[in-house]
Design a protein around this motif. Structure first.
Motif, PDB file in Angstrom:
ATOM      1  N   ILE A  13    -108.567  17.461  15.792  1.00  0.00           N
ATOM      2  CA  ILE A  13    -107.704  16.417  16.088  1.00  0.00           C
ATOM      3  C   ILE A  13    -107.472  16.218  17.514  1.00  0.00           C
ATOM      4  CG2 ILE A  13    -105.304  15.838  15.842  1.00  0.00           C
ATOM      5  CD1 ILE A  13    -105.389  16.996  13.094  1.00  0.00           C
ATOM      6  N   GLY A  14    -107.641  17.505  18.193  1.00  0.00           N
ATOM      7  CA  GLY A  14    -107.455  17.602  19.711  1.00  0.00           C
ATOM      8  C   GLY A  14    -105.942  18.005  20.092  1.00  0.00           C
ATOM      9  N   ILE A  15    -105.387  18.665  19.221  1.00  0.00           N
ATOM     10  CA  ILE A  15    -104.103  19.535  19.263  1.00  0.00           C
ATOM     11  C   ILE A  15    -104.275  20.692  20.278  1.00  0.00           C
ATOM     12  CG2 ILE A  15    -101.949  20.467  18.454  1.00  0.00           C
ATOM     13  CD1 ILE A  15    -102.499  18.677  16.104  1.00  0.00           C
ATOM     14  N   VAL A  16    -105.248  21.509  20.066  1.00  0.00           N
ATOM     15  CA  VAL A  16    -105.752  22.455  20.747  1.00  0.00           C
ATOM     16  C   VAL A  16    -107.403  22.384  21.038  1.00  0.00           C
ATOM     17  CG1 VAL A  16    -104.255  24.243  19.565  1.00  0.00           C
ATOM     18  CG2 VAL A  16    -106.486  23.889  18.615  1.00  0.00           C
ATOM     19  N   ASN A  17    -107.762  23.256  21.990  1.00  0.00           N
ATOM     20  CA  ASN A  17    -109.349  23.086  22.475  1.00  0.00           C
ATOM     21  C   ASN A  17    -109.503  24.560  22.537  1.00  0.00           C
ATOM     22  OD1 ASN A  17    -111.551  22.889  23.808  1.00  0.00           O
ATOM     23  ND2 ASN A  17    -110.759  21.790  25.413  1.00  0.00           N
ATOM     24  N   LEU A  18    -110.456  24.790  21.427  1.00  0.00           N
ATOM     25  CA  LEU A  18    -110.989  26.208  21.420  1.00  0.00           C
ATOM     26  C   LEU A  18    -112.113  26.766  22.560  1.00  0.00           C
ATOM     27  CD1 LEU A  18    -111.334  26.338  17.417  1.00  0.00           C
ATOM     28  CD2 LEU A  18    -109.250  27.371  18.896  1.00  0.00           C
ATOM     29  N   LEU A  19    -112.475  25.453  23.065  1.00  0.00           N
ATOM     30  CA  LEU A  19    -113.505  25.932  24.101  1.00  0.00           C
ATOM     31  C   LEU A  19    -112.614  26.237  25.416  1.00  0.00           C
ATOM     32  CD1 LEU A  19    -115.939  22.972  23.632  1.00  0.00           C
ATOM     33  CD2 LEU A  19    -115.806  25.089  22.592  1.00  0.00           C
ATOM     34  N   ARG A  20    -111.278  26.255  25.557  1.00  0.00           N
ATOM     35  CA  ARG A  20    -110.667  26.386  26.721  1.00  0.00           C
ATOM     36  C   ARG A  20    -109.680  27.621  26.184  1.00  0.00           C
ATOM     37  NH1 ARG A  20    -110.595  23.825  31.574  1.00  0.00           N
ATOM     38  NH2 ARG A  20    -108.989  25.500  31.996  1.00  0.00           N
ATOM     39  N   PRO A  21    -110.212  28.751  26.060  1.00  0.00           N
ATOM     40  CA  PRO A  21    -109.057  29.934  25.604  1.00  0.00           C
ATOM     41  C   PRO A  21    -107.928  30.311  26.400  1.00  0.00           C
ATOM     42  CG  PRO A  21    -111.273  30.879  26.080  1.00  0.00           C
ATOM     43  CD  PRO A  21    -111.221  29.262  26.076  1.00  0.00           C
ATOM     44  N   ASP A  22    -108.434  30.269  28.047  1.00  0.00           N
ATOM     45  CA  ASP A  22    -107.060  30.297  28.841  1.00  0.00           C
ATOM     46  C   ASP A  22    -106.048  29.549  28.747  1.00  0.00           C
ATOM     47  OD1 ASP A  22    -108.852  28.178  29.590  1.00  0.00           O
ATOM     48  OD2 ASP A  22    -108.404  28.256  31.642  1.00  0.00           O
ATOM     49  N   ARG A  23    -106.438  28.181  28.587  1.00  0.00           N
ATOM     50  CA  ARG A  23    -105.075  27.181  28.249  1.00  0.00           C
ATOM     51  C   ARG A  23    -104.403  27.493  26.939  1.00  0.00           C
ATOM     52  NH1 ARG A  23    -107.463  21.180  30.054  1.00  0.00           N
ATOM     53  NH2 ARG A  23    -107.533  21.656  32.315  1.00  0.00           N
ATOM     54  N   LEU A  24    -105.322  28.048  25.925  1.00  0.00           N
ATOM     55  CA  LEU A  24    -104.726  28.359  24.618  1.00  0.00           C
ATOM     56  C   LEU A  24    -103.686  29.180  24.555  1.00  0.00           C
ATOM     57  CD1 LEU A  24    -105.031  27.266  21.721  1.00  0.00           C
ATOM     58  CD2 LEU A  24    -106.993  28.762  21.262  1.00  0.00           C
ATOM     59  N   ILE A  25    -104.081  30.736  25.375  1.00  0.00           N
ATOM     60  CA  ILE A  25    -103.426  31.839  25.446  1.00  0.00           C
ATOM     61  C   ILE A  25    -102.062  31.481  26.222  1.00  0.00           C
ATOM     62  CG2 ILE A  25    -103.391  34.089  26.377  1.00  0.00           C
ATOM     63  CD1 ILE A  25    -106.219  34.324  25.943  1.00  0.00           C
ATOM     64  N   LYS A  26    -102.015  30.796  27.288  1.00  0.00           N
ATOM     65  CA  LYS A  26    -100.774  30.185  27.910  1.00  0.00           C
ATOM     66  C   LYS A  26    -100.140  29.226  27.041  1.00  0.00           C
ATOM     67  CE  LYS A  26     -98.770  28.183  31.903  1.00  0.00           C
ATOM     68  NZ  LYS A  26     -99.159  27.460  33.193  1.00  0.00           N
ATOM     69  N   ALA A  27    -100.521  28.464  26.333  1.00  0.00           N
ATOM     70  CA  ALA A  27     -99.873  27.637  25.419  1.00  0.00           C
ATOM     71  C   ALA A  27     -99.123  28.500  24.375  1.00  0.00           C
ATOM     72  CB  ALA A  27    -100.500  26.490  25.065  1.00  0.00           C
ATOM     73  N   ALA A  28     -99.815  29.403  23.570  1.00  0.00           N
ATOM     74  CA  ALA A  28     -99.228  30.147  22.606  1.00  0.00           C
ATOM     75  C   ALA A  28     -98.083  30.927  23.152  1.00  0.00           C
ATOM     76  CB  ALA A  28    -100.336  30.814  21.959  1.00  0.00           C
ATOM     77  N   GLY A  29     -98.308  31.596  24.355  1.00  0.00           N
ATOM     78  CA  GLY A  29     -97.256  32.360  24.908  1.00  0.00           C
ATOM     79  C   GLY A  29     -96.126  31.523  25.126  1.00  0.00           C
ATOM     80  N   ASN A  30     -96.106  30.168  25.723  1.00  0.00           N
ATOM     81  CA  ASN A  30     -94.936  29.584  25.907  1.00  0.00           C
ATOM     82  C   ASN A  30     -94.319  29.030  24.597  1.00  0.00           C
ATOM     83  OD1 ASN A  30     -95.262  29.645  28.915  1.00  0.00           O
ATOM     84  ND2 ASN A  30     -96.293  27.740  29.090  1.00  0.00           N
ATOM     85  N   ASN A  31     -95.160  28.674  23.822  1.00  0.00           N
ATOM     86  CA  ASN A  31     -94.418  28.334  22.384  1.00  0.00           C
ATOM     87  C   ASN A  31     -93.686  29.417  21.827  1.00  0.00           C
ATOM     88  OD1 ASN A  31     -94.669  26.021  20.176  1.00  0.00           O
ATOM     89  ND2 ASN A  31     -95.128  28.241  19.024  1.00  0.00           N
ATOM     90  N   ALA A  32     -94.186  30.680  22.124  1.00  0.00           N
ATOM     91  CA  ALA A  32     -93.332  31.606  21.199  1.00  0.00           C
ATOM     92  C   ALA A  32     -92.254  31.994  22.099  1.00  0.00           C
ATOM     93  CB  ALA A  32     -94.299  33.005  21.581  1.00  0.00           C
ATOM     94  N   ARG A  33     -91.848  31.701  23.434  1.00  0.00           N
ATOM     95  CA  ARG A  33     -90.743  31.850  24.105  1.00  0.00           C
ATOM     96  C   ARG A  33     -89.890  30.584  24.278  1.00  0.00           C
ATOM     97  NH1 ARG A  33     -92.497  36.154  28.689  1.00  0.00           N
ATOM     98  NH2 ARG A  33     -90.034  36.041  28.868  1.00  0.00           N
ATOM     99  N   LEU A  34     -90.489  29.585  24.357  1.00  0.00           N
ATOM    100  CA  LEU A  34     -89.797  28.446  24.561  1.00  0.00           C
ATOM    101  C   LEU A  34     -89.591  27.485  23.244  1.00  0.00           C
ATOM    102  CD1 LEU A  34     -91.511  26.985  27.820  1.00  0.00           C
ATOM    103  CD2 LEU A  34     -89.178  27.758  27.654  1.00  0.00           C
TER     104      LEU A  34
END
Length: 534
Positions: A13-34
């Motif tokens: 769908i384009g919600i996440v980009n598995l080809l950019r794990p760096d962005r994925l990890i940061k987004a997951a960390g922000n989601n867990a705390r924000l």
């Protein structure tokens, strides 16, 4: 396996980009705390700072502007000294002030209660007390409701109507945040503050349904079977304070979409917004579709809505006739969503399914399962057998803030609805458990009669309730909103129902009214219909 399927679906769908794990990890960390809303605004601001984030009647904010304003509000809220476990409240229509309250409160690590704009003054006071709301942002049009709240409650204007005369000392949210930094980041909270969405309150005072941790898979559940735009535009004509508008807007943030917010739901204004912004999506409730069609072909033809690909529809039942008429006018664009504040999205009917079976609510999205149980809690698997609807989802419900809970069987939560599957596995909702009427020993679900009446060309809207009857215990009373051309003949209405449904489903009383009581999400408020002697 279901989690992997959801992650892969989010990538497609384009919600996440598995080809950019760096962005994925940061987004997951922000989601867990924000929490998701603040995290997604930050992500979109970093990746697409100049794309439009939202538009209301006062203009457009880019994602960078939205992020900076929410950061300033978070700084201001962090400085407010509130008692432990206090909640921030917002009482607002759909506009930048409500979106700002959602993102800024989350960035500050505070919990937000999104208050229903349809509450009466006494209900507002009771909900505020129950939810421990100790700080309020509100629109000036609700000043009379707010005047009855305790004087020591800190309060700020989230929207100020032209001509409103402010009481001395009352500040707007913009003034509250004016001296705060917009670009200096705050330390991330240790955990998300979360939010509280109120239930529809169709049977009484709305309950609070809290969400502290929202699964990253929630966007997949909502978007799996719905065609969302990607860096496109959605006109949102369903309130953000309720699950439908809130969920659609949140998925839109994950796709860097442009949300067009409307403070007032006006049918022609919706068409104008779709045309002006070349919108891909409309988020609405069924009553809005009825109002659009009621404009007539000449008015509809004034607006170029050829960009419309998706009508995300939820909040109340979709009458089969309305489904057919709308798709005959605007093409195969309807996505009929069934769910609730508690279980989120349970199933979605796609346009081709609605063409074949108008009124169906379709099939469950990824990670979701729907089951039927009878009155003895035994599973019902046969097609075309009505039973209680239960849902198992990956988006956990934390229980109501008043301590009550829905029934759970085998990990499935009750929705409070009756439904059935057809032979092809499509789900249909037949009515609410608590709407069922027993008349002369026969069970009647009002929705079936209402759908029949709504299919008439001389009926704009219809509702059916049960009222006391000396002979039958309960009899049916129909309330009808007629067209201008209607003959308004009660006997003709009764004969029409008798010709199409069983005898015991014929309303003894037929009452013609100018409008039906509905809440801002389009749900019918049956308790407000007169059940006493006529």
């Amino acid at each position: 396996m279901s989690t992997l399927q959801a992650v892969l679906r989010m990538h497609q769908i384009g919600i996440v980009n598995l080809l950019r794990p760096d962005r994925l990890i940061k987004a997951a960390g922000n989601n867990a705390r924000l929490g998701p809303q603040a995290a997604l605004v930050e992500k979109a601001a970093a990746e697409h700072p100049d794309l439009p984030a939202l538009t209301d009647e006062r203009g457009t904010w880019t994602y960078q502007q939205f992020f900076q304003r929410s950061n300033a509000l978070a700084h201001a809220l962090r400085k407010v000294d509130l008692p432990a476990k206090s909640i921030i409240g917002v009482l607002a229509r759909d506009h930048r002030g409500l979106a700002l309250a959602i993102a800024g409160t989350a960035r500050a690590g505070r919990r937000l209660a999104m208050l229903n704009t349809g509450l009466a003054a006494s209900q507002l006071a009771e909900v505020m007390k129950r939810e421990n709301v100790r700080f309020l942002m509100y629109d000036s049009e609700f000043a009379d409701l707010v005047d009855g709240l305790p004087d020591d409650l800190p309060r700020y204007l989230s929207w100020e109507d032209d001509g409103y005369v402010r009481p001395a000392g009352l500040l707007s949210v913009d003034e509250f945040t004016a001296a705060e930094p917009t670009t200096i980041p705050l330390p991330l909270p240790d955990k998300p503050g979360g939010f509280i969405i109120l239930t529809s309150g169709t049977t009484g005072l709305p309950k609070g349904a809290p969400r502290t941790k929202v699964s990253p898979l929630a966007s997949a559940v909502i978007a799996d079977r719905i065609d969302f735009p990607r860096q496109g535009t959605a006109v949102i004509a369903s309130p953000l304070f309720h699950a439908t508008g809130f969920g659609a807007w949140t998925v839109g943030l994950s796709l860097a979409n442009h949300a067009v917010l409307l403070r007032r739901i006006d049918a022609e204004r919706i068409l104008a917004a779709l045309a002006e912004h070349r919108a891909h999506m409309l988020v609405a409730v069924p009553t809005v579709l009825n109002r659009i069609l009621a404009l007539g072909p000449d008015v509809i033809a004034k607006y170029d809505t050829s960009s419309l690909r998706t009508v995300f529809l939820a909040g109340s039942a979709l009458p089969p006739d309305l489904c057919e008429r709308f798709q005959n006018t605007f093409g195969d664009v309807l996505y009929n969503v069934y769910g609730s504040t508690e279980v989120a999205v349970a199933s979605v009917a796609q346009p081709h399914e609605l063409r074949r079976s108008p009124g169906t609510v379709g099939r469950p999205p990824v990670t979701v399962k729907v089951a039927l149980y009878d009155a003895n809690d035994a599973a019902v698997t046969e097609p075309d057998v009505k039973a209680r609807v239960f849902v198992r989802t990956g988006i956990p419900f934390e229980g109501y803030t008043d301590g009550q809970h829905k029934q759970i069987i085998d990990g499935y939560m009750a929705t409070g609805d009756q439904g059935h599957f057809d032979a092809d596995g499509l789900l249909y909702i037949d009515g609410r458990d608590d709407d069922m009427i027993i008349s002369g020993g026969e069970n009647v679900y009002p929705l079936e009669v209402e759908n029949l009446l709504a299919a008439r060309e001389d009926v704009l809207d219809a509702a059916v309730i049960g009222v006391d009857d000396a002979d039958f215990g309960t009899r049916l009373r129909a309330f009808i909103v007629p067209t201008d051309e209607s003959a308004r003949d009660p006997q003709e209405i009764r004969e029409f129902v008798r010709a199409n449904l069983a005898r015991y489903k014929v309303p003894r009383d037929v009452v013609f009214v100018d409008d039906l009581p509905r809440n801002p999400t389009g749900k019918l408020l049956r308790r407000e219909l007169p059940a006493g002697p006529l």
